[in-house]
Design an enzyme around this catalytic site. Structure first.
Site, mmCIF file in Angstrom:
data_model
loop_
_atom_site.group_PDB
_atom_site.id
_atom_site.type_symbol
_atom_site.label_atom_id
_atom_site.label_comp_id
_atom_site.label_asym_id
_atom_site.label_seq_id
_atom_site.Cartn_x
_atom_site.Cartn_y
_atom_site.Cartn_z
ATOM 1 N N TYR A 1 0.828 -1.222 0.000
ATOM 2 C CA TYR A 1 0.000 0.000 0.000
ATOM 3 C C TYR A 1 0.858 1.267 0.000
ATOM 4 O O TYR A 1 0.341 2.360 -0.239
ATOM 5 C CB TYR A 1 -0.947 0.036 1.206
ATOM 6 C CG TYR A 1 -1.935 -1.115 1.308
ATOM 7 C CD1 TYR A 1 -2.131 -2.005 0.250
ATOM 8 C CD2 TYR A 1 -2.676 -1.318 2.463
ATOM 9 C CE1 TYR A 1 -3.018 -3.065 0.354
ATOM 10 C CE2 TYR A 1 -3.571 -2.381 2.570
ATOM 11 C CZ TYR A 1 -3.726 -3.252 1.510
ATOM 12 O OH TYR A 1 -4.610 -4.298 1.626
ATOM 13 N N HIS B 1 0.407 -11.836 1.525
ATOM 14 C CA HIS B 1 -0.621 -10.982 0.904
ATOM 15 C C HIS B 1 -1.364 -11.719 -0.221
ATOM 16 O O HIS B 1 -2.572 -11.590 -0.359
ATOM 17 C CB HIS B 1 0.038 -9.710 0.368
ATOM 18 C CG HIS B 1 -0.890 -8.569 0.164
ATOM 19 N ND1 HIS B 1 -0.493 -7.260 0.261
ATOM 20 C CD2 HIS B 1 -2.198 -8.518 -0.162
ATOM 21 C CE1 HIS B 1 -1.519 -6.466 0.015
ATOM 22 N NE2 HIS B 1 -2.564 -7.204 -0.246
#
Ligand SMILES: NC(=O)c1ccc[n+]([C@@H]2O[C@H](COP(=O)([O-])OP(=O)(O)OC[C@H]3O[C@@H](n4cnc5c(N)ncnc54)[C@H](OP(=O)(O)O)[C@@H]3O)[C@@H](O)[C@H]2O)c1
Length: 272
Positions: free
Chosen positions: A47, A105
């Site tokens: 992110y 992830h």
């Protein structure tokens, strides 16, 4: 706030998602959420916001033990050395000594899942992560992690909302007592324009986003991490706890089309 206990950690069922919350507005959003009572923050190295998220956490001045922080290693950082470097980077940016939950992830076709999960278990022993988990894992991958490798998986974070059937993944996770953390829980706000969701919301004097969230939070072993930048939306999402859905509402939601996957990158696993 209800919590879920898994593999020695206890996390609030409702957290703040932070994808796209970057720079000073990202920091402000984290500060605002923590000030109004959020105690669970979800970020990821991908992110690009671990610094502002960490700055928001620091500015809130909460005892570290009162806060649950999740971050994630990207799918090209799953080899043992790479995942250690990724965690070093994340902790440095977050300015934390440990994270509560560290996730793979995305699975990768190239990964050696056993080596990845063994490394995560070592990081847990070293006290740098309190628990380890996965994201975007299918039932087949979960079986491999939990039954073949025997890893202490604390959650699977997957896309889950009123437009996506996740009964197979959820059923498997519930059978193993592993929580499902729902991302895109309000379907990136598509619910706001759906007449069915608008109708249920009107009946309860709530918003469609609140209905979407409460539908998830009512489910056993399900947590949700809506992303909201605006303080009004952050507060509305916390207030979703006060909504009481009935069987008619659940029947109407069950009848919605359930094949709308919003996050499906080229490197995603075969979902079926
Ligand atoms: N593991 C993974 O692969 C993965 C993938 C995707 C997402 N995630 C995580 O899950 C989190 C949530 O998913 P998401 O951000 O994709 O989607 P989401 O939470 O379903 O939707 C976010 C959108 O909804 C809006 N919103 C939030 N609360 C609202 C409310 N009460 N009323 C109306 N609109 C509202 C937000 O607006 P504003 O922000 O403008 O307020 C934003 O545009 C991410 O931030 C990330 O932490 C993980």
């Amino acid at each position: 706030m209800q919590t879920i206990t898994t593999q020695g950690i206890t996390m609030p069922k409702l957290g703040l998602g932070t994808f796209k919350l970057t720079d000073a507005p990202g920091q402000a959003a984290v500060e605002s959420a923590l000030a109004m009572g959020y105690r669970h923050v979800d970020t990821a190295e991908m992110y690009g916001n671990e610094e502002p998220v960490g700055a928001g956490i620091a500015a809130a001045g909460l005892p570290r033990g009162d806060l649950h922080v999740t971050t994630k290693a990207w799918h090209d950082h799953l080899a043992p050395d790479a995942i250690r470097r990724a965690l070093d980077g994340s902790l440095g940016k977050l300015k934390l000594d440990y994270v509560d939950l560290y996730l793979v992830h995305w699975p990768s076709p190239d990964m050696d899942l056993g080596a990845t999960l063994t490394t995560l278990a070592r990081l847990q022993e070293e006290g740098r992560i309190r628990a380890l988990g996965v994201a975007n894992f299918t039932v087949a991958l979960l079986r491999q992690a939990i039954e073949e490798i025997g890893a202490p998986i604390a959650c699977n974070q997957v896309e889950y909302h009123v437009y996506l059937d996740q009964s197979a993944v959820l059923g498997y996770l519930q059978s193993k007592n592993v929580p499902l953390v729902a991302y895109c829980p309000i379907a990136r706000a598509i619910v706001a324009d759906d007449p069915v969701m608008v109708g249920i919301a009107a009946k309860h004097n709530a918003s469609p986003a609140q209905v979407a969230l409460k539908w998830l939070l009512d489910q056993d072993g399900v947590a949700a991490i809506p992303k909201a930048q605006r303080p009004q939306s952050q507060q509305a999402n916390l207030d979703a706890w006060t909504v009481t859905l009935d069987d008619d509402d659940r029947r109407a939601i069950a009848a919605l089309t359930k094949n709308r996957r919003l996050v499906d990158p080229a490197f995603a696993p075969d979902w079926d």
